[in-house]
Design a protein around this motif. Structure first.
Motif, PDB file in Angstrom:
ATOM      1  N   ASP A   1     -33.127  -1.056  41.746  1.00  0.00           N
ATOM      2  CA  ASP A   1     -32.031  -0.591  42.655  1.00  0.00           C
ATOM      3  C   ASP A   1     -30.710  -1.232  42.229  1.00  0.00           C
ATOM      4  O   ASP A   1     -29.855  -1.223  42.995  1.00  0.00           O
ATOM      5  CB  ASP A   1     -32.124  -0.803  43.980  1.00  0.00           C
ATOM      6  CG  ASP A   1     -32.501  -2.005  44.737  1.00  0.00           C
ATOM      7  OD1 ASP A   1     -32.779  -2.846  43.924  1.00  0.00           O
ATOM      8  OD2 ASP A   1     -32.458  -2.310  46.124  1.00  0.00           O
TER       9      ASP A   1
ATOM     10  N   ASN B   1     -28.441  -0.231  40.648  1.00  0.00           N
ATOM     11  CA  ASN B   1     -27.512   0.958  40.653  1.00  0.00           C
ATOM     12  C   ASN B   1     -26.703   0.867  42.076  1.00  0.00           C
ATOM     13  O   ASN B   1     -26.027   1.833  41.989  1.00  0.00           O
ATOM     14  CB  ASN B   1     -27.940   2.081  40.014  1.00  0.00           C
ATOM     15  CG  ASN B   1     -28.973   2.843  41.183  1.00  0.00           C
ATOM     16  OD1 ASN B   1     -29.914   2.218  41.377  1.00  0.00           O
ATOM     17  ND2 ASN B   1     -28.900   3.991  41.171  1.00  0.00           N
ATOM     18  N   VAL B   2     -27.488   0.618  43.054  1.00  0.00           N
ATOM     19  CA  VAL B   2     -26.877   0.723  44.338  1.00  0.00           C
ATOM     20  C   VAL B   2     -26.922  -0.365  45.359  1.00  0.00           C
ATOM     21  O   VAL B   2     -26.244  -0.509  46.178  1.00  0.00           O
ATOM     22  CB  VAL B   2     -27.757   1.804  45.120  1.00  0.00           C
ATOM     23  CG1 VAL B   2     -27.597   3.176  44.442  1.00  0.00           C
ATOM     24  CG2 VAL B   2     -29.202   1.215  45.209  1.00  0.00           C
ATOM     25  N   SER B   3     -27.408  -1.304  44.692  1.00  0.00           N
ATOM     26  CA  SER B   3     -27.211  -2.801  45.405  1.00  0.00           C
ATOM     27  C   SER B   3     -26.049  -3.547  45.157  1.00  0.00           C
ATOM     28  O   SER B   3     -25.122  -3.146  44.562  1.00  0.00           O
ATOM     29  CB  SER B   3     -28.601  -3.793  44.982  1.00  0.00           C
ATOM     30  OG  SER B   3     -28.373  -4.418  43.820  1.00  0.00           O
TER      31      SER B   3
ATOM     32  N   THR C   1     -23.915  -3.825  41.911  1.00  0.00           N
ATOM     33  CA  THR C   1     -23.095  -3.215  41.221  1.00  0.00           C
ATOM     34  C   THR C   1     -21.753  -3.925  41.191  1.00  0.00           C
ATOM     35  O   THR C   1     -20.849  -3.228  40.520  1.00  0.00           O
ATOM     36  CB  THR C   1     -23.152  -1.718  41.878  1.00  0.00           C
ATOM     37  OG1 THR C   1     -22.492  -1.735  43.395  1.00  0.00           O
ATOM     38  CG2 THR C   1     -24.209  -1.043  41.836  1.00  0.00           C
TER      39      THR C   1
ATOM     40  N   GLU D   1     -17.131   6.787  38.764  1.00  0.00           N
ATOM     41  CA  GLU D   1     -18.698   6.792  38.831  1.00  0.00           C
ATOM     42  C   GLU D   1     -19.446   5.799  38.469  1.00  0.00           C
ATOM     43  O   GLU D   1     -18.971   5.502  37.148  1.00  0.00           O
ATOM     44  CB  GLU D   1     -19.120   8.110  38.521  1.00  0.00           C
ATOM     45  CG  GLU D   1     -18.476   9.353  39.320  1.00  0.00           C
ATOM     46  CD  GLU D   1     -18.948  10.836  38.501  1.00  0.00           C
ATOM     47  OE1 GLU D   1     -19.854  11.216  39.307  1.00  0.00           O
ATOM     48  OE2 GLU D   1     -18.386  11.332  37.554  1.00  0.00           O
ATOM     49  N   TYR D   2     -20.336   5.355  39.124  1.00  0.00           N
ATOM     50  CA  TYR D   2     -21.339   4.447  38.492  1.00  0.00           C
ATOM     51  C   TYR D   2     -21.721   4.599  37.246  1.00  0.00           C
ATOM     52  O   TYR D   2     -22.356   5.929  37.171  1.00  0.00           O
ATOM     53  CB  TYR D   2     -22.507   3.915  39.252  1.00  0.00           C
ATOM     54  CG  TYR D   2     -23.466   2.988  39.077  1.00  0.00           C
ATOM     55  CD1 TYR D   2     -23.354   1.588  38.936  1.00  0.00           C
ATOM     56  CD2 TYR D   2     -24.584   3.505  38.209  1.00  0.00           C
ATOM     57  CE1 TYR D   2     -24.443   0.731  38.345  1.00  0.00           C
ATOM     58  CE2 TYR D   2     -25.618   2.650  37.779  1.00  0.00           C
ATOM     59  CZ  TYR D   2     -25.280   1.382  37.925  1.00  0.00           C
ATOM     60  OH  TYR D   2     -26.277   0.093  37.238  1.00  0.00           O
TER      61      TYR D   2
END
Length: 537
Positions: free
Chosen positions: A290, A292-294, A297, A233-234
């Motif tokens: 962002d 964490n989602v762009s 990552t 998981e991130y």
């Protein structure tokens, strides 16, 4: 993972209260602020608690307490002087040639940025205490997940299989904390889950060589139990994070041990590079709300989590984004915070700005200096209109959407990322390490320059130690690497390289060699008789 952090940190406050009583007070001599306790057996009646408590160990890297961003769960440490990433940035960046903090009445800041510190500086106690808390949290998690404990609780086979990975992650987080203590302070109180949990237990002191050996051995031992790179998981650790810490150990081994380990550094850089990571197409996306989602990552190997809604904290990105708003420009809206931000709290020193002079850097996306109507020289630190400002970090997403809060940012702090690995590889090759080639090193550096839209590709003859040090500053500034880099290149102490306000002189003067490590905090010396002062302090 961001929402999970805050939720779990709150859920396990009862466990954390117990943790600080059983581990921090007895193992590491840190006094808990919260005295709420509950029998751990009650907590673990729900098998989901194991993952929740592991999240509490992670949360210590971002949060300081459970009563809002201003709370602290360690007595004597407030949120501003004990947040893990913030104190790390202060000690690695503010003490060097890249950053100036305008408000010198803030506790500890003046002494750090002028290189005139003593063991009583609260920021030292904040970093030492917060890292020690990470050790304590990890130790308690490991004590609560032994085979004997799991047998007694009749934990299901499925959860027990997950706990193997959880335990490896906890050990990695403990190794990370010891790595920072070793690098910054050269020694620490040393305790593991195997030490007794008794009143008035004083952890024995471990020196740099002992800590180095423990970190190296520990990370190699857990590698097989960690998830493969980019599969967790991130925000959770995997093999790539373990490899990164090892690569850092080996790159700095001559400083830590007086031993050349550059070939080992290259070996672990190759492992990371082969782990599936890739450069984010746009450099600045790595430092946006962002990230964490762009596509960022794919490059970020390990972040420190920040979220404007669920993990509000006065951490490094909240501080750097609000602080970077100019006193003249009032450009906070473009950075996703209040128009005036924190009134010009942060600026850059001239020596850093000089790294971006010349035509090749006019289009370099790493050059976010704002220079109009400003001089590059800071003659008066309290004058917020002097010196350039910078717009590297932003609380605006890659699509232009601002973060959810105008003070507490959504931007995660990229503690480790692939670009650093490329530069470590290049440096280790130049320093004579085997397992890599100078041609590949040039390729990696040029990949970073191409990504940054810099038209000046380098050749083999350009790849010198001095070039690498400067390129690390251009690529990795304000990411908590600079002090360590300058020490490795013999340019932090002494007079080989001076910068503005080094040694409390406007043009910079030499500082003594014993400043290559920070002093053991006086508070820590007072509470643990096994700790001894570092030489010179």
């Amino acid at each position: 993972m961001k929402t999970y952090y805050n939720k779990i940190f709150t859920v396990v406050i009862t466990f954390i209260g117990l943790t600080f009583i059983s581990s921090c007070t007895d193992d590491l001599n840190i006094t808990p602020e919260d005295d709420q306790t509950i029998l751990s057996e009650e907590l673990f009646e729900d098998e989901n608690a194991y993952k929740e408590v592991l999240a509490g160990v992670y949360a210590n890297l971002s949060l300081t307490g459970v009563d809002g961003a201003g709370s602290s769960n360690i007595q004597g440490l407030d949120a501003g002087t004990s947040q893990y990433g913030r104190t790390l940035v202060y000690l690695q960046t503010l003490s060097a040639d890249q950053m100036i903090w305008s408000y010198e009445n803030d506790p500890g800041v003046r002494e750090i940025q002028r290189n005139i510190w003593t063991s009583g500086n609260p920021l030292f106690y904040g970093m030492f205490g917060r890292a020690s808390a990470s050790v304590a949290f990890a130790n308690d998690f490991l004590r609560e997940t032994t085979d004997e404990k799991l047998d007694a609780r009749d934990v299901s086979a499925a959860v027990r299989a997950d706990i193997v990975t959880y335990r490896a992650e906890a050990r990695l987080l403990r190794a990370l904390a010891y790595y920072h203590l070793m690098d910054l302070f050269g020694k620490a109180g040393f305790v593991t889950e195997n030490d007794p949990v008794v009143t008035n237990f004083y952890s024995p002191e471990a020196n740099r060589a002992q800590l180095f050996e423990f970190i190296e051995t520990e990370l190699k031992a857990i590698e097989g139990d960690l998830m493969d790179p980019m599969t967790n998981e991130y925000g959770r650790a995997d093999k790539g994070v373990a490899w990164m810490i090892l690569a850092k150990l080996y790159l700095n081994a001559e400083v830590y041990l007086g031993t050349d380990r550059y070939s080992d550094c290259i070996n672990y850089c190759n492992k990371i590079i082969g782990g599936g990571y890739s450069l984010a197409p746009n450099y600045l996306d790595l430092f946006k709300a962002d990230n964490n989602v762009s596509t960022a990552t794919n490059e970020i190997i390990f972040p420190l989590i920040s979220d404007g809604l669920t993990t509000q904290n006065y951490g490094p990105t909240t501080v750097m984004i609000n602080g970077a708003v100019g006193s003249i420009e009032k450009n906070g809206v473009s950075l996703g915070v209040g128009e005036g931000g924190w009134g010009g709290a942060l600026r850059v020193r001239k020596q850093f700005a000089d790294l971006f002079t010349g035509g090749a850097f006019l289009t370099d996306t790493r050059n976010t200096l704002i220079t109009q109507d400003r001089s590059d020289i800071i003659t008066d630190i309290s004058d917020r209109d002097e010196g350039y400002i910078i717009a590297k970090y932003s609380n605006v997403g890659s699509t232009g959407t601002p973060g959810v809060d105008q003070t507490f940012v959504d931007t995660d702090f990229p503690l480790f990322r692939l670009a650093d690995v490329y530069l470590m590889y290049a440096e280790a090759v130049v320093r004579g390490g085997t397992g890599g080639t100078i041609g590949q090193a040039v390729t990696y550096v040029n990949m970073l320059r191409t990504r940054a839209n810099n038209p000046q590709a380098i050749t083999v003859t350009d790849l010198t130690e001095d070039f690498i040090l400067d390129e690390r500053a251009r690529e990795l500034h304000w990411e908590a690497h600079r002090r360590q880099d300058l020490i490795r290149f013999n340019k932090f102490t002494g007079g080989n390289y001076n910068w503005a306000w080094k040694g409390n002189a406007s043009n910079g003067i030499a500082i003594p060699a014993h400043f290559n490590v920070y002093p053991i905090p006086s508070n820590s010396l007072a509470t643990n008789p096994n700790l001894t002062p570092n030489p010179g302090y």
